[in-house]
Design a protein around this motif. Structure first.
Motif, PDB file in Angstrom:
ATOM      1  N   HIS A   1       0.752  -0.979  -0.401  1.00 38.20           N
ATOM      2  CA  HIS A   1      -0.213   0.385  -0.028  1.00 38.20           C
ATOM      3  C   HIS A   1       1.191   1.176   0.178  1.00 38.20           C
ATOM      4  O   HIS A   1       1.981   1.081   0.954  1.00 38.20           O
ATOM      5  CB  HIS A   1      -0.867  -0.309   0.879  1.00 38.20           C
TER       6      HIS A   1
ATOM      7  N   ASP B   1       0.800   4.946  -0.370  1.00 42.46           N
ATOM      8  CA  ASP B   1       0.076   6.617   0.468  1.00 42.46           C
ATOM      9  C   ASP B   1       1.133   7.543  -0.709  1.00 42.46           C
ATOM     10  O   ASP B   1       1.834   8.261   0.391  1.00 42.46           O
ATOM     11  CB  ASP B   1       0.303   6.840   2.037  1.00 42.46           C
TER      12      ASP B   1
ATOM     13  N   HIS C   1      -2.553   3.926  -3.413  1.00 41.54           N
ATOM     14  CA  HIS C   1      -3.779   5.246  -2.880  1.00 41.54           C
ATOM     15  C   HIS C   1      -3.918   6.809  -2.634  1.00 41.54           C
ATOM     16  O   HIS C   1      -2.515   7.370  -2.092  1.00 41.54           O
ATOM     17  CB  HIS C   1      -4.005   4.995  -1.070  1.00 41.54           C
TER      18      HIS C   1
ATOM     19  N   MET D   1      -4.136   9.893  -2.472  1.00 44.14           N
ATOM     20  CA  MET D   1      -4.075  11.389  -1.538  1.00 44.14           C
ATOM     21  C   MET D   1      -3.819  13.098  -2.176  1.00 44.14           C
ATOM     22  O   MET D   1      -3.241  13.759  -1.482  1.00 44.14           O
ATOM     23  CB  MET D   1      -4.170  11.239  -0.166  1.00 44.14           C
TER      24      MET D   1
ATOM     25  N   ASP E   1      -9.340   0.971   5.295  1.00 37.13           N
ATOM     26  CA  ASP E   1      -7.955   2.235   5.767  1.00 37.13           C
ATOM     27  C   ASP E   1      -7.601   3.155   6.894  1.00 37.13           C
ATOM     28  O   ASP E   1      -8.627   3.784   6.767  1.00 37.13           O
ATOM     29  CB  ASP E   1      -7.000   2.414   4.340  1.00 37.13           C
TER      30      ASP E   1
HETATM   31 ZN    ZN Z   1      -3.472   4.683   3.046  1.00 39.01          ZN
END
Ligand code: ZN
Ligand code: DX5
Length: 215
Positions: free
Chosen positions: A30, A32, A63, A65, A174
């Motif tokens: 994962h 971020d 992921h 953001m 998450d």
């Molecule tokens: Zn995340």
């Protein structure tokens, strides 16, 4: 469950060894990505993902953001992302469909994430088209926060909707995952758990991953 260790909690000065330490069984990595604009924190970009993918045959769970996923998706795709998840809140409603089909056209899986205060039903009309829903159980931006219980109702809703309609998306959660919260999300229908601090702060990462995988 599939376990997705979040490298946000890793020691970036020793990333290669850190990734080896969590590469046990069916794990997704994962990643971020934060831009300091959609969330109040900045992490890393596509070049880090590209370098990891060169050395590890891991499923790269990216992921985003960030404020403009449409613009940057191609960079992450070229870097080796297998799944690109963007935030519902980052994209204008009229551009959600366009962003889904664009990311799919790049040959990767597409996911949409919702923040804790976003009603899960806003995703209803997109659920048939996406590969994954990422339910945030903390406010995006930082690791090490406490699990927010309202995620459980969202997971249950996603599981019921999936079963009723034969949809194919994965349900991922998450934020704030540990043994106990992992048990709760699993009972609610979750299939993929992201865990940062719980894994990287443990003395026996392999055992922790194995435990989460078998919940
Ligand atoms: Zn995340
Ligand atoms: C938060 C990130 C999470 C974070 C989870 O914005 O999306 O992936 O790394 O960290 P923990 O598991 O420590 O809550």
């Amino acid at each position: 469950m599939i376990v997705a260790p979040s490298i946000l909690s890793a020691n970036f000065n020793n990333l290669n060894e850190e990734i080896k330490s969590i590469n046990h069984g069916n794990v997704w990595l994962h990643c971020d990505v934060m831009d300091g604009h959609f969330v109040p924190n900045i992490t890393f970009g596509a070049c880090v993902i590209k370098n990891i993918k060169k050395d590890f045959d891991l499923f790269m769970d990216v992921h985003l953001m960030i404020t403009d996923p449409y613009k940057y998706a191609i960079d992450f795709c070229n870097a080796g992302a297998d799944l690109i998840t963007y935030h519902y809140e980052a994209v204008k409603e009229e551009d959600i469909d366009k962003t889904i089909s664009y990311i799919k056209s790049l040959g990767v899986k597409v996911g949409i994430s919702v923040k804790p205060n976003t009603d899960i039903k806003v995703l209803d009309k997109y659920l048939k088209d996406i590969d994954l829903v990422l339910v945030m159980s903390v406010e995006p931006g930082f690791g090490g926060q406490k699990f927010i219980d309202s995620a459980l109702g969202k997971i249950r809703y996603l599981k019921e909707t999936k079963d009723k309609n034969g949809y194919k998306y994965f349900i991922e959660v998450d934020g704030g995952i540990n043994h106990e919260t992992a048990r709760l999300v699993k009972m609610s229908g979750c299939e993929v758990v992201v865990a940062g601090n719980y894994i990287f702060n443990s003395d026996n990462r392999k055992e922790v991953i194995n435990d989460l995988q078998n919940i």
